[in-house]
Design a protein around this motif. Structure first.
Motif, PDB file in Angstrom:
ATOM      1  N   TYR A  40     -14.942  -2.769   7.269  1.00  0.00           N
ATOM      2  CA  TYR A  40     -14.146  -3.947   6.877  1.00  0.00           C
ATOM      3  C   TYR A  40     -13.572  -3.763   5.476  1.00  0.00           C
ATOM      4  CZ  TYR A  40     -13.052  -8.701   5.412  1.00  0.00           C
ATOM      5  OH  TYR A  40     -12.415  -9.816   4.914  1.00  0.00           O
ATOM      6  N   ARG A  41     -14.399  -3.292   4.545  1.00  0.00           N
ATOM      7  CA  ARG A  41     -13.928  -3.074   3.174  1.00  0.00           C
ATOM      8  C   ARG A  41     -12.861  -1.991   3.129  1.00  0.00           C
ATOM      9  NH1 ARG A  41     -18.590  -1.684  -0.684  1.00  0.00           N
ATOM     10  NH2 ARG A  41     -16.817  -1.594  -2.110  1.00  0.00           N
ATOM     11  N   SER A  42     -13.002  -0.965   3.962  1.00  0.00           N
ATOM     12  CA  SER A  42     -12.018   0.113   3.977  1.00  0.00           C
ATOM     13  C   SER A  42     -10.660  -0.365   4.466  1.00  0.00           C
ATOM     14  CB  SER A  42     -12.519   1.261   4.873  1.00  0.00           C
ATOM     15  OG  SER A  42     -13.691   1.846   4.345  1.00  0.00           O
ATOM     16  N   HIS A  43     -10.647  -1.332   5.364  1.00  0.00           N
ATOM     17  CA  HIS A  43      -9.398  -1.842   5.910  1.00  0.00           C
ATOM     18  C   HIS A  43      -8.822  -3.004   5.107  1.00  0.00           C
ATOM     19  CE1 HIS A  43     -10.705   0.470   9.442  1.00  0.00           C
ATOM     20  NE2 HIS A  43      -9.426   0.490   9.766  1.00  0.00           N
ATOM     21  N   HIS A  44      -9.542  -3.455   4.092  1.00  0.00           N
ATOM     22  CA  HIS A  44      -9.056  -4.556   3.254  1.00  0.00           C
ATOM     23  C   HIS A  44      -9.197  -4.178   1.786  1.00  0.00           C
ATOM     24  CE1 HIS A  44      -9.947  -6.503   7.111  1.00  0.00           C
ATOM     25  NE2 HIS A  44      -9.034  -7.400   6.782  1.00  0.00           N
ATOM     26  N   ILE A 420     -18.126  19.423  -1.014  1.00  0.00           N
ATOM     27  CA  ILE A 420     -17.612  18.547  -2.071  1.00  0.00           C
ATOM     28  C   ILE A 420     -16.093  18.618  -2.175  1.00  0.00           C
ATOM     29  CG2 ILE A 420     -17.683  18.107  -4.545  1.00  0.00           C
ATOM     30  CD1 ILE A 420     -20.247  17.377  -3.041  1.00  0.00           C
ATOM     31  N   LEU A 421     -15.521  19.803  -2.035  1.00  0.00           N
ATOM     32  CA  LEU A 421     -14.083  19.982  -2.235  1.00  0.00           C
ATOM     33  C   LEU A 421     -13.231  19.086  -1.335  1.00  0.00           C
ATOM     34  CD1 LEU A 421     -11.862  21.487  -3.732  1.00  0.00           C
ATOM     35  CD2 LEU A 421     -12.054  23.329  -2.036  1.00  0.00           C
ATOM     36  N   PRO A 422     -13.561  18.905  -0.052  1.00  0.00           N
ATOM     37  CA  PRO A 422     -12.728  18.021   0.776  1.00  0.00           C
ATOM     38  C   PRO A 422     -12.662  16.583   0.272  1.00  0.00           C
ATOM     39  CG  PRO A 422     -14.066  19.434   2.168  1.00  0.00           C
ATOM     40  CD  PRO A 422     -14.539  19.643   0.773  1.00  0.00           C
ATOM     41  N   TYR A 423     -13.700  16.120  -0.418  1.00  0.00           N
ATOM     42  CA  TYR A 423     -13.657  14.765  -0.974  1.00  0.00           C
ATOM     43  C   TYR A 423     -12.670  14.679  -2.135  1.00  0.00           C
ATOM     44  CZ  TYR A 423     -17.633  13.242   1.826  1.00  0.00           C
ATOM     45  OH  TYR A 423     -18.450  12.885   2.876  1.00  0.00           O
ATOM     46  N   LEU A 424     -12.545  15.757  -2.909  1.00  0.00           N
ATOM     47  CA  LEU A 424     -11.522  15.800  -3.954  1.00  0.00           C
ATOM     48  C   LEU A 424     -10.136  15.741  -3.328  1.00  0.00           C
ATOM     49  CD1 LEU A 424     -10.510  16.298  -6.871  1.00  0.00           C
ATOM     50  CD2 LEU A 424     -10.801  18.757  -6.430  1.00  0.00           C
ATOM     51  N   CYS A 425      -9.923  16.538  -2.285  1.00  0.00           N
ATOM     52  CA  CYS A 425      -8.624  16.520  -1.601  1.00  0.00           C
ATOM     53  C   CYS A 425      -8.344  15.157  -0.984  1.00  0.00           C
ATOM     54  CB  CYS A 425      -8.588  17.604  -0.521  1.00  0.00           C
ATOM     55  SG  CYS A 425      -8.835  19.284  -1.135  1.00  0.00           S
ATOM     56  N   ASP A 426      -9.379  14.530  -0.444  1.00  0.00           N
ATOM     57  CA  ASP A 426      -9.217  13.209   0.168  1.00  0.00           C
ATOM     58  C   ASP A 426      -8.820  12.170  -0.877  1.00  0.00           C
ATOM     59  OD1 ASP A 426      -9.692  11.315   2.526  1.00  0.00           O
ATOM     60  OD2 ASP A 426     -11.094  10.492   1.058  1.00  0.00           O
ATOM     61  N   TYR A 427      -9.432  12.251  -2.059  1.00  0.00           N
ATOM     62  CA  TYR A 427      -9.085  11.305  -3.121  1.00  0.00           C
ATOM     63  C   TYR A 427      -7.633  11.467  -3.547  1.00  0.00           C
ATOM     64  CZ  TYR A 427      -8.480   9.500  -7.808  1.00  0.00           C
ATOM     65  OH  TYR A 427      -7.974   8.851  -8.907  1.00  0.00           O
ATOM     66  N   MET A 428      -7.192  12.722  -3.727  1.00  0.00           N
ATOM     67  CA  MET A 428      -5.819  12.948  -4.168  1.00  0.00           C
ATOM     68  C   MET A 428      -4.816  12.490  -3.103  1.00  0.00           C
ATOM     69  SD  MET A 428      -6.081  16.570  -6.219  1.00  0.00           S
ATOM     70  CE  MET A 428      -4.398  16.397  -6.795  1.00  0.00           C
ATOM     71  N   GLU A 429      -5.183  12.627  -1.833  1.00  0.00           N
ATOM     72  CA  GLU A 429      -4.315  12.153  -0.761  1.00  0.00           C
ATOM     73  C   GLU A 429      -4.262  10.630  -0.741  1.00  0.00           C
ATOM     74  OE1 GLU A 429      -1.686  12.193   2.331  1.00  0.00           O
ATOM     75  OE2 GLU A 429      -2.403  13.915   1.165  1.00  0.00           O
ATOM     76  N   ARG A 430      -5.404   9.981  -0.929  1.00  0.00           N
ATOM     77  CA  ARG A 430      -5.449   8.517  -0.920  1.00  0.00           C
ATOM     78  C   ARG A 430      -4.747   7.922  -2.132  1.00  0.00           C
ATOM     79  NH1 ARG A 430      -9.179   5.847   2.340  1.00  0.00           N
ATOM     80  NH2 ARG A 430     -10.457   7.183   3.674  1.00  0.00           N
ATOM     81  N   ALA A 431      -4.798   8.620  -3.280  1.00  0.00           N
ATOM     82  CA  ALA A 431      -4.219   8.100  -4.523  1.00  0.00           C
ATOM     83  C   ALA A 431      -2.744   8.415  -4.659  1.00  0.00           C
ATOM     84  CB  ALA A 431      -4.986   8.674  -5.716  1.00  0.00           C
ATOM     85  N   ARG A 432      -2.166   9.080  -3.670  1.00  0.00           N
ATOM     86  CA  ARG A 432      -0.761   9.471  -3.757  1.00  0.00           C
ATOM     87  C   ARG A 432       0.152   8.270  -3.536  1.00  0.00           C
ATOM     88  NH1 ARG A 432       0.758  14.281   0.073  1.00  0.00           N
ATOM     89  NH2 ARG A 432      -0.715  15.272  -1.370  1.00  0.00           N
ATOM     90  N   GLY A 433       1.195   8.179  -4.339  1.00  0.00           N
ATOM     91  CA  GLY A 433       2.216   7.151  -4.152  1.00  0.00           C
ATOM     92  C   GLY A 433       1.781   5.796  -4.687  1.00  0.00           C
ATOM     93  N   SER A 434       2.594   4.792  -4.433  1.00  0.00           N
ATOM     94  CA  SER A 434       2.340   3.447  -4.948  1.00  0.00           C
ATOM     95  C   SER A 434       1.283   2.708  -4.139  1.00  0.00           C
ATOM     96  CB  SER A 434       3.643   2.639  -4.951  1.00  0.00           C
ATOM     97  OG  SER A 434       4.185   2.566  -3.640  1.00  0.00           O
ATOM     98  N   GLU A 435       1.165   3.012  -2.852  1.00  0.00           N
ATOM     99  CA  GLU A 435       0.180   2.346  -1.994  1.00  0.00           C
ATOM    100  C   GLU A 435      -1.116   3.157  -1.992  1.00  0.00           C
ATOM    101  OE1 GLU A 435       0.329  -0.543  -0.467  1.00  0.00           O
ATOM    102  OE2 GLU A 435       2.362  -0.953  -1.200  1.00  0.00           O
ATOM    103  N   ARG A 436      -1.924   2.921  -2.995  1.00  0.00           N
ATOM    104  CA  ARG A 436      -3.192   3.652  -3.094  1.00  0.00           C
ATOM    105  C   ARG A 436      -4.178   3.143  -2.047  1.00  0.00           C
ATOM    106  NH1 ARG A 436      -4.449   6.191  -8.039  1.00  0.00           N
ATOM    107  NH2 ARG A 436      -6.618   5.498  -7.866  1.00  0.00           N
ATOM    108  N   ARG A 437      -4.792   4.061  -1.330  1.00  0.00           N
ATOM    109  CA  ARG A 437      -5.768   3.697  -0.310  1.00  0.00           C
ATOM    110  C   ARG A 437      -7.188   4.004  -0.786  1.00  0.00           C
ATOM    111  NH1 ARG A 437      -5.430   7.030   3.526  1.00  0.00           N
ATOM    112  NH2 ARG A 437      -3.962   8.493   2.585  1.00  0.00           N
ATOM    113  N   THR A 438      -7.410   3.774  -2.060  1.00  0.00           N
ATOM    114  CA  THR A 438      -8.726   3.999  -2.634  1.00  0.00           C
ATOM    115  C   THR A 438      -8.935   3.049  -3.800  1.00  0.00           C
ATOM    116  OG1 THR A 438     -10.161   5.619  -3.733  1.00  0.00           O
ATOM    117  CG2 THR A 438      -7.809   5.811  -4.139  1.00  0.00           C
TER     118      THR A 438
END
Length: 551
Positions: A40-44, A420-438
């Motif tokens: 729920y928190r991830s989707h909101h 650990i490395l995939p979590y770094l990549c996941d963060y950079m993907e989520r933080a990309r652009g104006s609509e941050r998903r993190t």
């Protein structure tokens, strides 16, 4: 009057056997609620400002009771500072795991002795105790069979790690064996007490039960840490064959009993084992369907090579499927079908996945000594990249919800970097652009390795572009082993051991919001991180969540 009394005792035994499932069900229900809340928190997610130091939600400090629970129960090792590291011949669970196991054992032992009011004498008492212990042993069996499989659906429902479920698997199996032993001894006493009457019993019924108990004891002895550590394949083979022999003896024991009412629990165990094996086979077929084609061009090969200057093997797999269900923290099992040990499955963590290939580069982190035994000779003799036939099975593992925390600290040791490395990549993907998903506003990436060549290889080839220069990412790279007379050093790398406690305390001091810490590496490293997390909880009342992956 004996038959009605026996029927009443059997009814009571079945009731207590059913009550055993209440406590595990409550634990699973708690895990499911946690999973649903996380989803729920991830989707909101609230909108976040990467330049702001203020959390985008109201964060209250944890209660004093919650802080005490985390400090003294949830995270500490049971004894001292060693959890992943063995103490003698055994690796002990955490205090929380030990507490839950202790409660479950207390329930079993309590159910063994309560409500024996129908015993008129010592002879009746022996039989009633034996029957109760047999029911409790049998009712425990489906639980530890469920927790043993790779495809344990409770992992998906609760988000708890395989390691946690394996702790419960071992201890539920042990209490089941204890109840089986009480069942056997109590019936031996009962047969001695009734004297000549015991001769009317079917000897096959008795000897099948005794044989099942002996095999179960051998399984437990051969599953101790030294056997698993030094001779894993021996442990695995004896475990599988032993369980099959145990089930055969138990089947014939129950078949010759006066009632067939206990057979469903035996068939439940067999069904769980069959479900896990069938699902594993299905995963292999889905990911490797090209390998079973008659056209040799569809047979994919994996490429293995040593990372220059290290003993680390990089394995690049080319599965048939376009989607391998990859996620941060996913691990797979590889079968080297091109070698004579084709039946062995080697766990490895995927460092990346490129579906356009498809290609899955990975550094074996969980069991490198086994894969080296099969490959290192060929690789070293050839001195080049080696193509091998293989099949993969997966994905397994847990994707920790690190994106729900304002500060994330990632700590890797050696080839633990693959987790650990995939979590770094996941963060950079989520933080990309104006609509941050993190919700993460600061990420600390700490990697310590012995070999300078391993750090140089991964930083240049696998690290996401731009991660070394971002202001919201603190990259801390350490090499712990210098070459004699070394004069050239990698830029941005510190040649020493990191003070993990000091680093975590510094992040705690600047923390605004909640912090999650994920570590993966050798047992020594993850125990150091766990101890440092507990020390931080003792300093200040702030929200700190710890996740651990070890190999």
């Amino acid at each position: 009057m004996a038959q009605p009394r026996d029927a009443e005792e059997q009814r009571i035994n079945r009731i207590f056997g059913s009550y055993l499932y209440i406590f595990p069900s409550l634990l699973v229900f708690t895990g499911i609620v946690r999973t649903l809340y996380t989803a729920y928190r991830s989707h909101h997610l609230p909108r976040t400002d990467p330049e702001s130091r203020t959390p985008n939600r109201r964060v209250y400090p944890p209660s004093a009771l919650s802080s005490l629970f985390s400090r003294y129960i949830k995270y500490p090792a049971l004894f001292g500072n060693r959890h992943s590291q063995p103490i003698g011949w055994y690796t002990f669970p955490t205090r929380l795991e030990a507490l839950l196991v202790g409660i479950y054992w207390f329930i079993n032992i309590s159910f063994l002795f309560v409500k024996h009011g129908n015993a008129d004498n010592g002879i009746d008492g022996s039989k009633i105790l034996a029957d109760r212990a047999g029911v409790l042993s049998l009712w425990n069996m489906p639980i530890f069979f469920l927790l043993a499989g790779r495809n344990d659906f409770l992992v998906w429902l609760t988000g708890w790690s395989y390691g946690t479920f394996h702790v419960f698997h071992k201890w539920v199996a042990r209490v089941s064996a204890l109840m089986g032993m009480v069942h056997s001894v109590a019936y031996a006493v009962y047969m001695y007490q009734i004297g000549d009457e015991a001769r009317r019993w079917n000897p096959a019924y008795w000897w099948n039960g005794v044989s099942a108990m002996i095999v179960m004891g051998l399984i437990l002895v051969l599953a101790i840490f030294p056997f698993r550590k030094k001779a894993y394949e021996f442990f695995l083979i004896t475990h599988i064959i032993g369980v099959m022999v145990f089930l055969i003896f138990l089947y014939h024991h129950l078949k010759l009993s006066a009632t067939r009412m206990y057979n469903p629990w035996l068939w439940a165990c067999i069904a769980m084992w069959a479900f896990d094996r069938f699902t594993r086979l299905l995963r292999i077929l889905i990911l490797n369907y090209g390998a079973f084609s008659r056209n040799p061009q569809n047979h994919h090969l994996a490429r293995a090579k040593f990372v220059k200057g290290t003993d680390v093997i990089q394995l690049t797999v080319y599965p048939s499927a376009e989607d391998v269900n990859y996620f941060p923290g996913a691990h797979y099992f590889v079968f080297l079908t091109g070698t004579w040990r084709f039946w062995e499955s080697h766990p490895f963590t995927a460092a990346a996945w490129r579906p356009s290939g498809p290609m899955m580069p990975a550094y074996n982190a969980a069991d490198i000594h086994k894969i080296k035994r099969s490959l290192s000779g060929s690789l070293k003799n050839s001195g080049r990249e080696l193509e091998i036939k293989c099949l993969i099975e997966g994905a397994y593992g847990v994707n920790h919800p690190l994106h729900l925390y304002e500060t994330v600290v990632l700590i890797a040791g050696g080839v633990g970097i693959t987790t650990i490395l995939p979590y770094l990549c996941d963060y950079m993907e989520r933080a990309r652009g104006s609509e941050r998903r993190t919700m993460t506003q600061r990420l600390v990436f700490l990697w310590t390795a012995k070999e300078e060549e391993l750090v140089e290889n991964l930083v240049s080839k696998r690290f996401p572009r731009g991660c070394l220069t971002r202001r919201d990412i603190s990259m801390q790279l350490y090499v712990t082993k210098m070459k004699p007379g070394q004069t050239e050093f990698l830029p941005g790398v510190k040649y020493k051991r990191p003070d993990i406690g000091e680093i975590l305390r510094a992040e705690q001091a600047r923390l605004v919001g909640k912090m999650s810490i994920l570590s993966c590496g050798p047992s020594v490293l993850v125990d150091i991180v766990r101890t440092a997390v507990v020390d931080c909880l003792d300093k200040d009342r702030k929200h700190i969540e710890y996740f651990e992956e070890s190999y």
